[in-house]
Write an enzyme that holds these catalytic residues in place. Structure first.
Site, short mmCIF file in Angstrom:
data_model
loop_
_atom_site.label_atom_id
_atom_site.label_comp_id
_atom_site.label_asym_id
_atom_site.label_seq_id
_atom_site.Cartn_x
_atom_site.Cartn_y
_atom_site.Cartn_z
N ARG A 238 39.30 36.99 36.62
CA ARG A 238 40.66 37.07 37.14
C ARG A 238 40.93 38.42 37.78
O ARG A 238 40.25 39.41 37.51
CB ARG A 238 41.67 36.83 36.02
N ARG A 293 43.72 30.10 24.77
CA ARG A 293 42.27 30.18 24.61
C ARG A 293 41.70 28.76 24.57
O ARG A 293 42.39 27.82 24.21
CB ARG A 293 41.91 30.93 23.32
#
Length: 471
Positions: A238, A293
């Protein structure tokens, strides 16, 4: 070598001992009013079946049976013992659970209550203990193969040229005599660049690889990269605004990038996931999406050019990022990771059966950790360093980091610490968030590790190699 492991539980009752054989074939367990009232074991000794005596006293509740397959064996027994108060106080076994090498697990016999104990350390080939009309204690005979300890040595690799410099949260992979590095950060949460760096092992020199084609559009951190043949495969990562990269390949013979799956069409976009590969498949496990997650396992077949979502592990495997992920002898191993805290469990996925198994390991186990370096040599998974406690500032801070070189034998399930006294100066500094890969340098196979986060929250730019001498 067969070792007699002392019985755990109470110290009253008649001592009994079945002895040691080639393996355990069946287990019979009977429950009573307060706990385990009865056990009996059937063993195999060569081509003969040996039936052990009844230990304790069978009640009207009868007995339950756990059968071990002919090509499998028990490696783990978990039990609980507690004191029962009555006319006399006695300590009894309240619960027993048996697990095999291939992951077959009995139901928990009895009611979980009291103090936990574990019998493990290799192949269980016999039992002993104490009993009256109930089972008071249980011990085992354990066979451990006399395998030599993995031997190796850390070296610091000289670096020249225009290299990546200090960074963490990046990744590396080896193709032939070249190591490639991509992604990463110097300042927390700020990706550095989107260059693909290449390190020539013959000249020990870094350079920036020429790039054509679908060059990734994001500089990213928390990215993962693996190699199959002459190609690199890069997924995820990211930027500072939490935009994610898709799935790319890089042909190292043509210096050409190719976008294989746009970010919106592949597996859930993520960072700080784990990635590994076999001859035909790229595996992606876990990581952190924009909101949660994950614990999914996705496989990309480089021949069919298709993604397949594998079965999801059960409840014993929690969502996590920063796990070790390696292919060993055709199976995918998930080692440790972070689910809000550091964890120390190990899980194994069999692609042929699309089946997960939680693996019980023992020995000189590293403490719970994540974002460590890892590699595979033969049947061993090597790990170094990692984060053992999250920083109060999360990724902005260093957390509590660790060192230490460990090897997990995936056949015996035993951990060993490989660091030797007197060689501390050659061992890398403690670190986490480093890039690592299985590699070969100067004819030796081992763990290649580049960069990482220091305990001071600085970034390393060094290159280390743990070369294995023997296994």
């Amino acid at each position: 070598m067969v070792q007699k492991v002392e019985a755990r539980g109470g110290e009253i009752g008649d001592v009994w001992d079945d002895g040691a054989y080639d393996g355990v074939r069946k287990v019979y367990v009977g429950q009573g009013e307060d706990g385990i009232a009865f056990v009996k074991f059937e063993y195999v000794n060569g081509s003969q079946e040996v039936v052990g005596d009844e230990r304790g006293k069978k009640t009207l509740l009868g007995a339950e049976e756990f059968e071990v397959d002919p090509d499998d064996y028990i490696v783990y027994v978990e039990g609980y013992h507690e004191k029962v108060f009555g006319v006399t106080t006695k300590e009894i076994i309240s619960t027993l659970t048996f697990k095999t090498y291939k992951g077959k697990t009995s139901p928990p016999f009895g009611i979980v209550s009291g103090t936990k104990f574990v019998l493990q350390g290799g192949k269980i080939v016999g039992f002993h203990g104490r009993s009256t009309d109930v089972l008071h204690s249980l011990g085992a005979y354990i066979s451990s193969p006399a395998t030599p300890k993995l031997r190796g040595k850390w070296i610091k690799v000289e670096q020249k040229g225009e290299g990546p410099g200090p960074r963490c949260s990046h990744d590396i992979a080896q193709v032939g005599n070249k190591i490639f590095s991509f992604g990463g950060e110097l300042t927390p949460n700020q990706p550095i660049d989107k260059h693909l760096y290449v390190f020539d092992l013959e000249t020990r020199t870094w350079s920036i690889s020429p790039a054509t084609g679908d060059v990734p559009n994001l500089s990213c951190l928390g990215v993962r990269m693996v190699s199959i043949g002459s190609s690199l495969y890069v997924f995820g990562g990211r930027d500072a605004s939490r935009k994610y990269n898709g799935f790319y390949s890089f042909d190292t013979t043509k210096n050409e990038w190719k976008l294989l799956t746009p970010v919106e069409q592949g597996p859930t976009p993520r960072s700080f996931h784990s990635m590994t590969a076999d001859e035909n498949n790229v595996y992606v496990f876990g990581g952190v999406s924009a909101t949660v997650r994950l614990k999914t396992l996705d496989a990309y077949n480089i021949v069919d050019h298709k993604w397949v979502q594998c079965s999801t592990p059960g409840g014993s495997c929690s969502v996590r990022g920063g796990a070790g992920l390696e292919v060993v002898q055709g199976k995918v191993w998930v080692v440790y990771g972070f689910n809000g805290c550091e964890v120390d469990d190990v899980h194994c996925y069999d692609p042929a059966q699309d089946k997960w198994t939680q693996v019980e390991t023992f020995g000189e186990k590293p403490c719970a950790r994540s974002v460590f370096a890892s590699a595979v040599v033969g049947k061993h998974i090597l790990v170094f360093g990692g984060e053992i406690a999250m920083d109060p500032k999360a990724h902005e801070g260093p957390g509590q980091l660790s060192g230490g070189t460990f090897a997990l034998d995936t056949e015996t399930l035993k951990w060993e610490k490989l660091d030797k006294l007197g060689e501390e100066e050659e061992t890398p500094s403690i670190r986490g968030w480093s890039a690592s890969t299985t590699g070969t340098i100067d004819g030796k196979k081992g763990l290649v590790m580049f960069g990482g986060k220091a305990q001071t929250n600085d970034r390393f730019g060094d290159l280390f190699f743990y070369g294995v001498d023997s296994a």
